[in-house]
Design an enzyme around this catalytic site. Structure first.
Site, PDB file in Angstrom:
ATOM      1  N   CYS A  89       0.845  -1.187   0.000  1.00 33.43           N
ATOM      2  CA  CYS A  89       0.000   0.000   0.000  1.00 33.43           C
ATOM      3  C   CYS A  89       0.882   1.238   0.000  1.00 33.43           C
ATOM      4  O   CYS A  89       1.885   1.295   0.727  1.00 33.43           O
ATOM      5  CB  CYS A  89      -0.893  -0.003   1.242  1.00 33.43           C
ATOM      6  SG  CYS A  89      -1.984   1.411   1.386  1.00 33.43           S
ATOM      7  N   HIS A 131      -9.052  -3.475  -2.412  1.00 28.36           N
ATOM      8  CA  HIS A 131      -8.130  -2.631  -1.645  1.00 28.36           C
ATOM      9  C   HIS A 131      -8.604  -1.177  -1.632  1.00 28.36           C
ATOM     10  O   HIS A 131      -8.661  -0.542  -0.574  1.00 28.36           O
ATOM     11  CB  HIS A 131      -6.727  -2.749  -2.263  1.00 28.36           C
ATOM     12  CG  HIS A 131      -5.665  -1.989  -1.555  1.00 28.36           C
ATOM     13  ND1 HIS A 131      -4.725  -2.601  -0.758  1.00 28.36           N
ATOM     14  CD2 HIS A 131      -5.374  -0.657  -1.528  1.00 28.36           C
ATOM     15  CE1 HIS A 131      -3.898  -1.682  -0.275  1.00 28.36           C
ATOM     16  NE2 HIS A 131      -4.280  -0.492  -0.728  1.00 28.36           N
ATOM     17  N   GLU A 132      -8.953  -0.644  -2.793  1.00 22.88           N
ATOM     18  CA  GLU A 132      -9.332   0.773  -2.876  1.00 22.88           C
ATOM     19  C   GLU A 132     -10.683   1.042  -2.234  1.00 22.88           C
ATOM     20  O   GLU A 132     -10.863   2.072  -1.583  1.00 22.88           O
ATOM     21  CB  GLU A 132      -9.298   1.260  -4.327  1.00 22.88           C
ATOM     22  CG  GLU A 132      -7.947   1.134  -5.009  1.00 22.88           C
ATOM     23  CD  GLU A 132      -6.766   1.719  -4.248  1.00 22.88           C
ATOM     24  OE1 GLU A 132      -6.940   2.703  -3.503  1.00 22.88           O
ATOM     25  OE2 GLU A 132      -5.654   1.178  -4.397  1.00 22.88           O
ATOM     26  N   HIS A 135     -10.115   1.297   1.391  1.00 19.11           N
ATOM     27  CA  HIS A 135      -9.610   2.631   1.752  1.00 19.11           C
ATOM     28  C   HIS A 135     -10.764   3.605   1.942  1.00 19.11           C
ATOM     29  O   HIS A 135     -10.802   4.350   2.927  1.00 19.11           O
ATOM     30  CB  HIS A 135      -8.692   3.184   0.652  1.00 19.11           C
ATOM     31  CG  HIS A 135      -7.255   2.881   0.845  1.00 19.11           C
ATOM     32  ND1 HIS A 135      -6.545   3.251   1.965  1.00 19.11           N
ATOM     33  CD2 HIS A 135      -6.366   2.269   0.033  1.00 19.11           C
ATOM     34  CE1 HIS A 135      -5.291   2.866   1.845  1.00 19.11           C
ATOM     35  NE2 HIS A 135      -5.156   2.253   0.674  1.00 19.11           N
TER      36      HIS A 135
END
Length: 163
Positions: A89, A131-132, A135
């Site tokens: 990351c 993953h995004e 976030h």
């Protein structure tokens, strides 16, 4: 557009869920321009708005030469048996840890005009979509590590020169 500083582990903006973007907001195009420009820096597969200090729901991606963005993404589908993948990351620079991700993911959202957008994929794309969106929900990838790996990760991060 400008190269933006990446917020690092420990910055509160990374732990807060992002607010939806109002379609037609004149600032949204500037944000998307910055996300697109900054994801094109070599070594970057994805970039969430909160990683550049903006608490709004948008991310850009750069997977296998395909560059794009999505506004107000929602993780609509994941499938397959979760697999261990090596993940890093930009907000936890210099570290990669094995964590489980689904091999297929699909997100839905909109573009700057409010038109529907759907992104889906397997492998690195599936990993980036998960993953995004994590976030944008205020979660870092290290939260999904198995307990022993997470302890190891936290020890290593605390010793990092940037921490």
């Amino acid at each position: 557009m400008a190269v933006r500083e990446i917020r690092l582990f420990g910055d509160p903006v990374l732990r807060s869920a992002c607010d939806p973007i109002v379609v037609g907001d004149p600032h949204a195009a500037l944000l998307i321009g910055d996300l697109i420009e900054n994801v094109q820096i070599p070594g970057r597969a994805g970039l969430a708005a909160n990683q550049i200090g903006v608490g709004l729901r948008a991310f850009s991606y750069n997977i296998d030469g395909e560059i794009g963005y999505i506004i107000n993404p929602v993780l609509a589908e994941v499938s397959g048996e979760p697999e261990l993948v090596d993940e890093g990351c930009l907000s936890v620079p210099g570290f990669y840890f094995l964590r489980r991700r689904y091999p297929f993911a699909r997100v839905t959202g909109v573009d700057l005009d409010g038109s529907p957008v759907e992104l889906s994929g397997e492998g690195v794309m599936a990993q980036a979509l998960q993953h995004e969106t994590d976030h944008l929900d205020g979660h870092l990838y290290i939260e999904g590590l198995d307990p022993e790996t997470k302890r190891e990760a936290m020890r290593a991060i605390r010793k990092a020169t940037w921490y």
